[in-house]
Design a protein around this motif. Sequence first.
Motif, PDB file in Angstrom:
ATOM      1  N   ASP A  44      20.863  26.975  36.615  1.00  0.00           N
ATOM      2  CA  ASP A  44      21.727  28.089  36.224  1.00  0.00           C
ATOM      3  C   ASP A  44      21.703  28.219  34.705  1.00  0.00           C
ATOM      4  O   ASP A  44      21.695  27.222  33.990  1.00  0.00           O
ATOM      5  N   TRP A  45      21.687  29.418  34.207  1.00  0.00           N
ATOM      6  CA  TRP A  45      21.635  29.642  32.771  1.00  0.00           C
ATOM      7  C   TRP A  45      22.746  30.605  32.381  1.00  0.00           C
ATOM      8  O   TRP A  45      23.201  31.408  33.202  1.00  0.00           O
ATOM      9  N   PRO A  46      23.204  30.531  31.141  1.00  0.00           N
ATOM     10  CA  PRO A  46      24.286  31.431  30.728  1.00  0.00           C
ATOM     11  C   PRO A  46      23.804  32.876  30.686  1.00  0.00           C
ATOM     12  O   PRO A  46      22.754  33.175  30.136  1.00  0.00           O
ATOM     13  N   LYS A  47      24.553  33.737  31.312  1.00  0.00           N
ATOM     14  CA  LYS A  47      24.186  35.153  31.359  1.00  0.00           C
ATOM     15  C   LYS A  47      24.581  35.822  30.041  1.00  0.00           C
ATOM     16  O   LYS A  47      25.706  35.657  29.564  1.00  0.00           O
ATOM     17  N   PRO A  48      23.675  36.588  29.438  1.00  0.00           N
ATOM     18  CA  PRO A  48      24.009  37.253  28.174  1.00  0.00           C
ATOM     19  C   PRO A  48      24.965  38.417  28.407  1.00  0.00           C
ATOM     20  O   PRO A  48      25.060  38.956  29.508  1.00  0.00           O
ATOM     21  N   GLU A  49      25.646  38.789  27.359  1.00  0.00           N
ATOM     22  CA  GLU A  49      26.534  39.952  27.440  1.00  0.00           C
ATOM     23  C   GLU A  49      25.671  41.209  27.581  1.00  0.00           C
ATOM     24  O   GLU A  49      24.552  41.258  27.076  1.00  0.00           O
ATOM     25  N   PRO A  50      26.185  42.231  28.262  1.00  0.00           N
ATOM     26  CA  PRO A  50      25.395  43.462  28.407  1.00  0.00           C
ATOM     27  C   PRO A  50      25.165  44.123  27.046  1.00  0.00           C
ATOM     28  O   PRO A  50      25.973  43.983  26.120  1.00  0.00           O
ATOM     29  N   LEU A  51      24.063  44.842  26.938  1.00  0.00           N
ATOM     30  CA  LEU A  51      23.753  45.554  25.706  1.00  0.00           C
ATOM     31  C   LEU A  51      24.686  46.743  25.536  1.00  0.00           C
ATOM     32  O   LEU A  51      25.162  47.319  26.520  1.00  0.00           O
ATOM     33  N   PRO A  52      24.947  47.133  24.301  1.00  0.00           N
ATOM     34  CA  PRO A  52      25.768  48.331  24.097  1.00  0.00           C
ATOM     35  C   PRO A  52      25.020  49.558  24.591  1.00  0.00           C
ATOM     36  O   PRO A  52      23.795  49.535  24.736  1.00  0.00           O
ATOM     37  N   PRO A  53      25.733  50.650  24.857  1.00  0.00           N
ATOM     38  CA  PRO A  53      25.069  51.857  25.340  1.00  0.00           C
ATOM     39  C   PRO A  53      24.035  52.353  24.323  1.00  0.00           C
ATOM     40  O   PRO A  53      24.223  52.240  23.121  1.00  0.00           O
ATOM     41  N   LEU A  54      22.936  52.888  24.839  1.00  0.00           N
ATOM     42  CA  LEU A  54      21.873  53.410  23.984  1.00  0.00           C
ATOM     43  C   LEU A  54      22.293  54.777  23.450  1.00  0.00           C
ATOM     44  O   LEU A  54      22.662  55.664  24.207  1.00  0.00           O
ATOM     45  N   VAL A  55      22.260  54.910  22.150  1.00  0.00           N
ATOM     46  CA  VAL A  55      22.598  56.179  21.518  1.00  0.00           C
ATOM     47  C   VAL A  55      21.319  56.763  20.942  1.00  0.00           C
ATOM     48  O   VAL A  55      20.676  56.154  20.093  1.00  0.00           O
ATOM     49  N   ARG A  56      20.922  57.922  21.440  1.00  0.00           N
ATOM     50  CA  ARG A  56      19.711  58.591  20.964  1.00  0.00           C
ATOM     51  C   ARG A  56      20.093  59.738  20.054  1.00  0.00           C
ATOM     52  O   ARG A  56      21.103  60.404  20.256  1.00  0.00           O
TER      53      ARG A  56
END
Length: 87
Positions: A44-56
């Motif tokens: 088991d590995w630590p799950k990273p935090e989700p990325l911020p929303p992509l702003v185009r």
Amino acid sequence: MTDTELDLTDLASVNGGMNTEGWRPSENIEDRRGMSLEDSMKVDWPKPEPLPPLVRTPGDLPSQAGLDDIGKNFGGGGDPGGGDFGF
């Protein structure tokens, strides 16, 4: 790829490299020596935090690279979204 063995005198004569003096050791290292590949994949590995929303924005680097135009200029019938490349 071939295996090349170096002795310590060969390594001592190497010029260049990176000066790692003063670097803090990484906290993101796991020692999996002695584990089978299957056991290693089950750890088991630590799950990273989700990325911020992509702003185009208009004219951003992906649009300059033409990523927004992929599939738009291919002939063919089928998919109005450009997914049918006419092959």
